[in-house]
Design a protein around this motif. Structure first.
Motif, PDB file in Angstrom:
ATOM      1  N   UNK A 298      64.040  40.279  75.507  1.00  0.00           N
ATOM      2  CA  UNK A 298      62.714  40.867  75.697  1.00  0.00           C
ATOM      3  C   UNK A 298      61.805  39.867  76.418  1.00  0.00           C
ATOM      4  N   UNK A 299      61.890  38.599  76.033  1.00  0.00           N
ATOM      5  CA  UNK A 299      61.109  37.557  76.710  1.00  0.00           C
ATOM      6  C   UNK A 299      61.465  37.487  78.185  1.00  0.00           C
ATOM      7  N   UNK A 300      62.762  37.569  78.469  1.00  0.00           N
ATOM      8  CA  UNK A 300      63.235  37.483  79.852  1.00  0.00           C
ATOM      9  C   UNK A 300      62.682  38.642  80.693  1.00  0.00           C
ATOM     10  N   UNK A 301      62.784  39.874  80.168  1.00  0.00           N
ATOM     11  CA  UNK A 301      62.317  41.049  80.911  1.00  0.00           C
ATOM     12  C   UNK A 301      60.821  40.981  81.170  1.00  0.00           C
ATOM     13  N   UNK A 302      60.052  40.588  80.143  1.00  0.00           N
ATOM     14  CA  UNK A 302      58.596  40.510  80.293  1.00  0.00           C
ATOM     15  C   UNK A 302      58.208  39.424  81.301  1.00  0.00           C
ATOM     16  N   UNK A 303      58.897  38.274  81.248  1.00  0.00           N
ATOM     17  CA  UNK A 303      58.594  37.182  82.174  1.00  0.00           C
ATOM     18  C   UNK A 303      58.897  37.578  83.608  1.00  0.00           C
ATOM     19  N   UNK A 304      59.974  38.338  83.812  1.00  0.00           N
ATOM     20  CA  UNK A 304      60.311  38.820  85.155  1.00  0.00           C
ATOM     21  C   UNK A 304      59.196  39.683  85.717  1.00  0.00           C
ATOM     22  N   UNK A 305      58.701  40.606  84.906  1.00  0.00           N
ATOM     23  CA  UNK A 305      57.646  41.507  85.363  1.00  0.00           C
ATOM     24  C   UNK A 305      56.376  40.719  85.708  1.00  0.00           C
ATOM     25  N   UNK A 306      56.002  39.769  84.839  1.00  0.00           N
ATOM     26  CA  UNK A 306      54.768  39.009  85.070  1.00  0.00           C
ATOM     27  C   UNK A 306      54.907  38.108  86.305  1.00  0.00           C
TER      28      UNK A 306
END
Length: 312
Positions: A298-306
């Motif tokens: 979840x951290x990885x996906x959110x960081x990608x978007x940001x």
């Protein structure tokens, strides 16, 4: 479940009552097209794809596809150019529909605009046509002679019609270069979606797509199978523009089913934007400190978007 099946499962049906983009392609290019469509939807665009909007069991499925181009909600057609699509009779019918008087009448006298996207580096379209023509001649030897002749003639006619009506010998039709073309200078998805009519964007769909990606990233690694986890990792690489080496290595480390070093080595060529990934790693650290209860995926996906949003 294969990676392609996982991606297709995440693609949502088109909202036929909201402006949309119609996708015309050959089945042979499904893997490329499906990954693109998932990314279009993640960016909030309403997209018509045959697999999610047609019932192949209905005898009217071909007519239903053509009708989707005629509808006033169809604002653009995206044609994926390949050796297979250029000799596809169905692709020719779909392209031709954008120019028909009946369709133009439903679009206030205008044809439905279309853009061409290369699935591989093509270069001079006339030379590419000769290559495709030769491929037609070399195929179908396993068929009975009469069927082989019929199939080859059908493909020759489709190729001739598409080239004559949509790609002239001057090679001046603007085409969007394939994702891995060495001549590419702009971000592939930014270039593609910048051509899409803004009204085909659906903010609600964009929010839902982002939520789905985050949910997918939280796949329960204790109960999911190794192929499922690998599929999530691969798709995160596609939808987040992240290096596949990182996600595949992460999946391997979790499952213990593959050699991480080998995966990273095989995928070194996938890392094409180091600045982006440094930014993503920095954001991920900050998110981890702020949300200690979030899973790594979840951290990885959110960081990608940001990181992508900061890059725009």
């Amino acid at each position: 479940m294969s990676n392609s099946e996982w991606i297709l499962d995440k693609i949502k049906p088109c909202d036929l009552y909201h402006p949309y983009i119609f996708i015309s392609y050959s089945d042979a290019d499904s893997e490329i097209v499906w990954a693109d469509v998932l990314e279009f939807q993640r960016r909030g665009f309403n997209v018509w794809l045959d697999c999610n909007n047609l019932n192949a069991a209905n005898e009217s499925w071909e007519r239903d596809a053509i009708s989707a181009i005629q509808y006033t909600e169809c604002r653009m057609l995206v044609f994926y150019v390949s050796a297979d699509s250029l000799c596809s009779e169905n692709c020719y019918k779909e392209l031709s529909e954008t120019l028909k008087i009946e369709t133009q009448d439903l679009h206030c006298g205008d044809s439905v605009p279309f853009i061409a996207v290369e699935t591989e580096p093509i270069g001079d379209i006339t030379a590419y046509k000769q290559k495709v023509f030769k491929q037609i001649e070399d195929k179908g030897d396993e068929l009975p002679p009469e069927e082989r002749r019929k199939l080859k003639n059908q493909k020759r006619n489709a190729l001739a019609n598409i080239m004559r009506d949509f790609f002239d010998d001057k090679n001046d039709k603007v085409r969007i270069l394939s994702k891995n073309d060495p001549k590419r200078r702009k971000d592939y998805y930014n270039e593609l979606t910048s051509s899409f009519p803004e009204e085909t964007r659906n903010l609600k769909a964009e929010a839902e797509a982002a939520s789905d990606i985050a949910a997918a990233a939280e796949t329960d690694i204790d109960t999911a199978s190794a192929p499922d986890i690998a599929a999530v990792a691969e798709t995160a690489a596609v939808t987040c523009s992240a290096p596949a080496s990182e996600t595949r290595a992460e999946a391997a480390g979790v499952n213990g089913t593959e050699n991480t070093a080998e995966i990273v080595s095989e995928s070194a060529a996938d890392v094409n934007d180091r600045a982006f990934h440094r930014k993503r790693a920095s954001i991920q650290k900050r998110l981890a400190a702020a949300h200690p209860d979030w899973s790594e995926k979840k951290l990885y996906a959110a960081a990608c978007r940001m990181a992508r949003d900061e890059k725009k």
